[in-house]
Scaffold this motif. Structure first.
Motif, PDB file in Angstrom:
ATOM      1  N   VAL A 131       0.875  -1.173   0.000  1.00  0.00           N
ATOM      2  CA  VAL A 131       0.000   0.000   0.000  1.00  0.00           C
ATOM      3  C   VAL A 131       0.909   1.218   0.000  1.00  0.00           C
ATOM      4  N   LYS A 132       0.832   2.031  -1.051  1.00  0.00           N
ATOM      5  CA  LYS A 132       1.747   3.153  -1.225  1.00  0.00           C
ATOM      6  C   LYS A 132       0.991   4.471  -1.092  1.00  0.00           C
ATOM      7  N   VAL A 133       1.657   5.434  -0.474  1.00  0.00           N
ATOM      8  CA  VAL A 133       1.115   6.780  -0.293  1.00  0.00           C
ATOM      9  C   VAL A 133       1.931   7.730  -1.157  1.00  0.00           C
ATOM     10  N   TRP A 134       1.250   8.451  -2.061  1.00  0.00           N
ATOM     11  CA  TRP A 134       1.900   9.356  -2.998  1.00  0.00           C
ATOM     12  C   TRP A 134       1.486  10.792  -2.705  1.00  0.00           C
ATOM     13  N   ASP A 135       2.387  11.721  -2.952  1.00  0.00           N
ATOM     14  CA  ASP A 135       2.115  13.144  -2.828  1.00  0.00           C
ATOM     15  C   ASP A 135       1.602  13.654  -4.175  1.00  0.00           C
ATOM     16  N   LEU A 136       0.354  14.109  -4.207  1.00  0.00           N
ATOM     17  CA  LEU A 136      -0.240  14.553  -5.467  1.00  0.00           C
ATOM     18  C   LEU A 136       0.277  15.916  -5.916  1.00  0.00           C
ATOM     19  N   ARG A 137       1.021  16.614  -5.074  1.00  0.00           N
ATOM     20  CA  ARG A 137       1.605  17.888  -5.488  1.00  0.00           C
ATOM     21  C   ARG A 137       2.884  17.679  -6.286  1.00  0.00           C
ATOM     22  N   THR A 138       3.621  16.610  -5.971  1.00  0.00           N
ATOM     23  CA  THR A 138       4.879  16.332  -6.665  1.00  0.00           C
ATOM     24  C   THR A 138       4.858  15.003  -7.402  1.00  0.00           C
ATOM     25  N   TYR A 139       3.808  14.176  -7.178  1.00  0.00           N
ATOM     26  CA  TYR A 139       3.690  12.839  -7.771  1.00  0.00           C
ATOM     27  C   TYR A 139       4.883  11.958  -7.386  1.00  0.00           C
ATOM     28  N   ARG A 140       5.340  12.117  -6.164  1.00  0.00           N
ATOM     29  CA  ARG A 140       6.438  11.298  -5.648  1.00  0.00           C
ATOM     30  C   ARG A 140       5.944  10.412  -4.507  1.00  0.00           C
ATOM     31  N   LEU A 141       6.634   9.302  -4.321  1.00  0.00           N
ATOM     32  CA  LEU A 141       6.259   8.354  -3.282  1.00  0.00           C
ATOM     33  C   LEU A 141       6.709   8.869  -1.919  1.00  0.00           C
ATOM     34  N   ARG A 142       5.778   8.918  -0.973  1.00  0.00           N
ATOM     35  CA  ARG A 142       6.125   9.305   0.392  1.00  0.00           C
ATOM     36  C   ARG A 142       6.646   8.103   1.182  1.00  0.00           C
ATOM     37  N   HIS A 143       5.822   7.055   1.258  1.00  0.00           N
ATOM     38  CA  HIS A 143       6.223   5.838   1.956  1.00  0.00           C
ATOM     39  C   HIS A 143       5.265   4.732   1.534  1.00  0.00           C
ATOM     40  N   GLU A 144       5.528   3.537   1.987  1.00  0.00           N
ATOM     41  CA  GLU A 144       4.687   2.395   1.644  1.00  0.00           C
ATOM     42  C   GLU A 144       4.588   1.447   2.827  1.00  0.00           C
ATOM     43  N   TYR A 145       3.535   0.631   2.790  1.00  0.00           N
ATOM     44  CA  TYR A 145       3.273  -0.361   3.826  1.00  0.00           C
ATOM     45  C   TYR A 145       3.202  -1.738   3.173  1.00  0.00           C
ATOM     46  N   ARG A 146       3.716  -2.718   3.881  1.00  0.00           N
ATOM     47  CA  ARG A 146       3.602  -4.110   3.449  1.00  0.00           C
ATOM     48  C   ARG A 146       2.425  -4.756   4.157  1.00  0.00           C
ATOM     49  N   THR A 147       1.608  -5.485   3.407  1.00  0.00           N
ATOM     50  CA  THR A 147       0.441  -6.149   3.967  1.00  0.00           C
ATOM     51  C   THR A 147       0.598  -7.665   3.853  1.00  0.00           C
ATOM     52  N   THR A 148      -0.156  -8.373   4.685  1.00  0.00           N
ATOM     53  CA  THR A 148      -0.068  -9.836   4.697  1.00  0.00           C
ATOM     54  C   THR A 148      -0.656 -10.457   3.441  1.00  0.00           C
ATOM     55  N   SER A 149      -1.565  -9.739   2.786  1.00  0.00           N
ATOM     56  CA  SER A 149      -2.181 -10.198   1.540  1.00  0.00           C
ATOM     57  C   SER A 149      -2.526  -8.960   0.713  1.00  0.00           C
ATOM     58  N   PRO A 150      -2.738  -9.118  -0.593  1.00  0.00           N
ATOM     59  CA  PRO A 150      -3.105  -7.948  -1.406  1.00  0.00           C
ATOM     60  C   PRO A 150      -4.382  -7.295  -0.918  1.00  0.00           C
ATOM     61  N   ALA A 151      -4.367  -5.969  -0.831  1.00  0.00           N
ATOM     62  CA  ALA A 151      -5.531  -5.221  -0.354  1.00  0.00           C
ATOM     63  C   ALA A 151      -6.674  -5.319  -1.363  1.00  0.00           C
ATOM     64  N   VAL A 152      -7.887  -5.426  -0.857  1.00  0.00           N
ATOM     65  CA  VAL A 152      -9.070  -5.524  -1.699  1.00  0.00           C
ATOM     66  C   VAL A 152      -9.652  -4.150  -1.999  1.00  0.00           C
ATOM     67  N   GLU A 153      -9.689  -3.283  -0.981  1.00  0.00           N
ATOM     68  CA  GLU A 153     -10.297  -1.965  -1.138  1.00  0.00           C
ATOM     69  C   GLU A 153      -9.652  -1.000  -0.155  1.00  0.00           C
ATOM     70  N   LEU A 154      -9.682   0.300  -0.498  1.00  0.00           N
ATOM     71  CA  LEU A 154      -9.137   1.368   0.339  1.00  0.00           C
ATOM     72  C   LEU A 154     -10.182   2.457   0.500  1.00  0.00           C
ATOM     73  N   ASP A 155     -10.092   3.172   1.627  1.00  0.00           N
ATOM     74  CA  ASP A 155     -10.927   4.349   1.822  1.00  0.00           C
ATOM     75  C   ASP A 155     -10.273   5.252   2.856  1.00  0.00           C
TER      76      ASP A 155
END
Length: 387
Positions: free
Chosen positions: A272-296
């Protein structure tokens, strides 16, 4: 915080009439920002989060313990529905009062989830892929197996949109009165719900698409594709505004925060990756035990990640990387299919393969609302005046 506008340089404006008009407009925006800042002192409520003592961790607190600690009115918002026509998709109305459910086997229902009153319940006789509430609870759009249909709050079919064929995801843009859809054909289509006209259709050229989410701050649609890219679209451009390579595999889910500053993506690579929409660069990411189904993302910035057999909620996870989650809710013999935060309530709805679960997430909803825009306690007369 309230100055979301930028002052213009008046030296280059030669037209006196235009210069006067721009100065008046800036003065009006400046006064609006000052009034909003002054009115903030009068807001009656503040958000409260889950707090623990000593070496305890919030993610170890179970939902039953949260329900026992809150008042009776809040405890009643935690419930589960056992339904046999899943997996289920769910969506709230803009004021958070009504919820629409769509079962993959043809079950569609609209209910006042706080009063536990059912508005309508119909069996459409074919697969339901997505549901969304339009302007208010009086109209609901349902993406069925072949076409997209619109129902009223009594379950009566109002319209069959034959231009939207084989749709996987729906999004409604409330400030533009546009219903957007994307499906297996790879076409992004915009339908004007006030006139009934198809105003735009764009060919993504990236195959079937089942991931779409709008940016609440500017109504730009973010689409996730099978090649790991996320594209951003507007109705007046035939090509994507932005194309980002976010994952090495298929993008499973996309979400955008309320201010439109952060883009959250999830892929089959269990990240799960968090991106900055002002620069379109990656801020950080998280590793999950399984692929995520949905986000909110909630109104207060909490991030919900729906995994295979559990839902994980992160607090303050957009600006910096957190070491541990905020709330974890697990299911026995069930799998997550959809997650949705309720506006103006500390509630998270989770659509599962066997029904629906509504859980209490302290601090997720905005405690104060503008009744001139969205009013959770609107009467039928106020609702008619708002539309």
């Amino acid at each position: 915080l309230f100055n979301r506008w930028r002052a213009r340089a008046m030296q280059g404006v030669r037209d006196k009439k235009l210069r006067t008009k721009l100065k008046k407009n800036e003065a009006r925006l400046r006064n609006a920002a000052r009034s909003a800042a002054e009115a903030e002192l009068l807001l009656p409520s503040d958000a409260g989060y889950l707090e623990v003592e000593g070496m305890e961790r919030t993610w170890k607190v179970k939902q039953a313990e949260i329900v026992d600690a809150v008042d009776l009115q809040t405890a009643a918002k935690s419930f589960s529905l056992s339904l046999d026509m899943g997996p289920y998709r769910c969506a709230y109305s803009r004021n958070g009062r009504y919820m629409v459910l769509g079962g993959a086997k043809g079950h569609v229902a609209l209910l006042d989830w706080q009063a536990k009153e059912l508005s309508f319940e119909v069996g459409v006789g074919e697969a339901v892929r997505d549901v969304v509430v339009l302007h208010n609870e009086t109209m609901t759009a349902v993406a069925q197996k072949k076409y997209t249909y619109v129902y009223d709050n009594r379950g009566i079919e109002l319209h069959c949109m034959r231009d939207h064929i084989d749709v996987n995801r729906l999004e409604f843009l409330p400030y533009h009165f546009l219903l957007a859809s994307v499906g297996n054909a790879g076409w992004l289509k915009y339908q004007d719900t006030s006139t009934g006209q198809l105003v735009a259709q764009h060919r993504t050229r990236l195959g079937a698409c089942s991931v779409m989410r709008q940016n609440p701050s500017n109504a730009v649609l973010c689409l996730g594709h099978g090649n790991g890219t996320v594209t951003m679209w507007s109705p007046n451009m035939n090509e994507p505004l932005v194309r980002m390579l976010c994952h090495r595999g298929t993008v499973r889910a996309v979400a955008v925060d309320r201010e439109g500053l952060s883009l959250i993506t999830a892929g089959v690579d269990s990240t799960v990756k968090v991106w900055d929409l002002r620069t379109y660069r990656l801020r950080h990411e998280y590793r999950t035990t399984s692929p995520a189904v949905e986000l909110d993302v909630s109104q207060r910035g909490l991030l919900a990640v729906g995994l295979r057999a559990q839902t994980v909620v992160w607090k303050d996870a957009l600006e910096k990387r957190q070491a541990s989650p905020y709330v974890v809710h697990r299911y026995d013999g069930d799998r997550t299919c959809d997650v949705a935060f309720c506006p103006f309530e500390d509630v998270l709805a989770v659509g599962t393969s066997k029904g629906l679960a509504s859980i209490v997430v302290p601090g997720s909803g905005e405690p104060n609302f503008d009744s001139f825009e969205v009013n959770p306690f609107a009467t039928p007369r106020q609702r008619s005046e708002a539309t």
